[in-house]
Design an enzyme around this catalytic site. Sequence first.
Site, PDB file in Angstrom:
ATOM      1  N   SER A 136      32.170 -57.048  21.801  1.00  0.00           N
ATOM      2  CA  SER A 136      32.727 -56.588  23.737  1.00  0.00           C
ATOM      3  C   SER A 136      34.632 -56.315  22.998  1.00  0.00           C
ATOM      4  O   SER A 136      35.146 -57.390  22.233  1.00  0.00           O
ATOM      5  CB  SER A 136      32.453 -57.041  24.629  1.00  0.00           C
ATOM      6  N   LYS A 137      35.093 -55.418  22.897  1.00  0.00           N
ATOM      7  CA  LYS A 137      36.155 -54.394  22.056  1.00  0.00           C
ATOM      8  C   LYS A 137      37.342 -55.592  23.298  1.00  0.00           C
ATOM      9  O   LYS A 137      38.147 -56.181  22.507  1.00  0.00           O
ATOM     10  CB  LYS A 137      36.843 -53.324  22.559  1.00  0.00           C
ATOM     11  N   ARG A 138      36.916 -55.767  24.336  1.00  0.00           N
ATOM     12  CA  ARG A 138      38.109 -56.996  24.910  1.00  0.00           C
ATOM     13  C   ARG A 138      37.793 -58.375  24.965  1.00  0.00           C
ATOM     14  O   ARG A 138      39.261 -59.235  25.481  1.00  0.00           O
ATOM     15  CB  ARG A 138      37.218 -56.858  26.831  1.00  0.00           C
TER      16      ARG A 138
END
Length: 531
Positions: A252-254
């Site tokens: 996940s980018k987050r």
Amino acid sequence: MVRTRFAPSPTGYLHIGGVRTALFNWLFARRHGGQFILRIDDTDQQRNVAEALQPILDGFRWLGIDWDEGPDVGGPYAPYFQSQRVERHQAAVQALLDGGYAYRDFARPDEVQAEREAAEREKRSFVYSRRWMAETARQQAAFEAEGRQSVVRLKMPRDGQCQFHDAIRGDVAFDWAAEQDHVIQRSDGTCLYHLASAVDDYDFRITHVIRAVEHLSNTPRQIFIARSLSYPLPEYAHLPYVAEPGSSSKLSKRKLKQYLKQRDFKALFDQGARIAAAARLPVTDETFNPVVVDFYRETGYLPDALINYLLLLGWSLDDSTESFTRSEMIDAFTLERVNRAPASFDPAKLAAFQERYARQMPIEQKTAMVLPFLHAAGLVREPPTERELAQVSAVVRAAGDRIKIAGDILDFADFFLPDDRLPWDRAAVEKRLVKPPRAAELLRQFANRLQAVEPFDSASLEGLLQRFVESEGIQLGDIIHALRVAVTGKAVGFGMFETLEILGRERCAARIARVLSQLEPGAGDGHGAVD
RNA sequence: GCCCCCUUCGUCUAGUGGCCUAGGACUCCGGGUUCUCAGUCCGGCAACAGGGGUUCGACUCCCCUAGGGGGUACCA
């Protein structure tokens, strides 16, 4: 005719896991001489779709994943933006309603929720009672009289199983009874994703739906929609997702901050950050993230290396083949050999692929790859002068395998700096020039001999140094390290004689003179020193 | 809760009942080469989630357990 698709939402960035999914779709289409289609899953609410789509299209173009139909290129089934296809979706809802495959439901959200919770308490799967279902105009009128609003729900079967074949998972079966009467149209009249997706896939004549596993459980409802509308069913293939390093959760980018605790991931990121700073790239937290494709483009990775790495993330040909050109991967790709388990993104292995590709690159190509970074850092002109080009090419040649990604050229920025602005690594100066008792003296003497050597190339320089070492009765190491620090400012670099040759007689002399003047007692004002 | 999917070295993987004392790659650890670094060469560590079956024989087939993931939204 094979037709596959990738359907990104315009989010403003291209996720590495998305690229892998797109790649497999692309490879499958190319393998079978079919078409690869880009469909944009935007929704009416989204603003600035064009702006949020650009990085995604740019990313695919950079990677060499081309699309036969979609944004910018159009195609016979346009429009390719989901938000422009609402009439088709609405028509499908109406057809479903007319055929008795869907119904208007007047339940309030809390009423459905109460049923759902009751089912959970009794440990059984939830099946909606259809208490607020309206199948006749009369029922509908009655509910409306109560001030209720309606949604459209699928009238799903409650007996038997939905069986289908998945190219990766084999035969799969779900009990219809476990399926919900899913909403396909909201009370405000807009349609939901699964409906839109099934309709668009049919409209675009998609033959193979290749997507991430999270859609596996959603497949029965899409099959129900397709069958009810008499659409031919596509073949399905559900890909495992790309997992984060050292875990099986989805990448996940987050979660960048969390990944940065992992050594290899941090190394990858730090190298990129160093380049970004040196090249003065206008980076944003939004995209400067190894989970996002822009990161690799901005720091100078090779698209082929990234693609080759991604190909092997969940797919393999055999027990040993690792290197694939585009045409080799197109020839070899089959869905049957896609793995079922999620594959963790491994930054160290990606780096290894990149290094392997960089190693095989001809000098001219590597030089071209590196130029934009030198230009961004303000070290060469754009376009470069003949002289600059020769200089860059010489540095690239001498650097050899030290340049792993294009931005690494900035580690050797000292070759392009004016002699009076060369920064010195203070620790290196201390260790190689200050501490050894005769260092300054030897350096001075050697600098004198440098004046006369002819020609000023690495072969004669090596001979010169050899003779110098013999005549002084010293070891090679007694002079060579001091020399390196004097002309490059650093303790590490490439071959000494190549370094001297690239700099040339005047610049070597100037740099040595400058460092010597700094070493004289009382002369050190610290100017030019760093660290 | 319910339904579905997944499980071989740290990581990516080969393996479709005997070819497996489980192979390759990346990482890591030694050592050689060298003016430093990078590279390169040689060598090494390291896995079938657990338990039951089936079979002359299971990494491979079946069942159970555990762990991981997904779905169960008027999200995509």
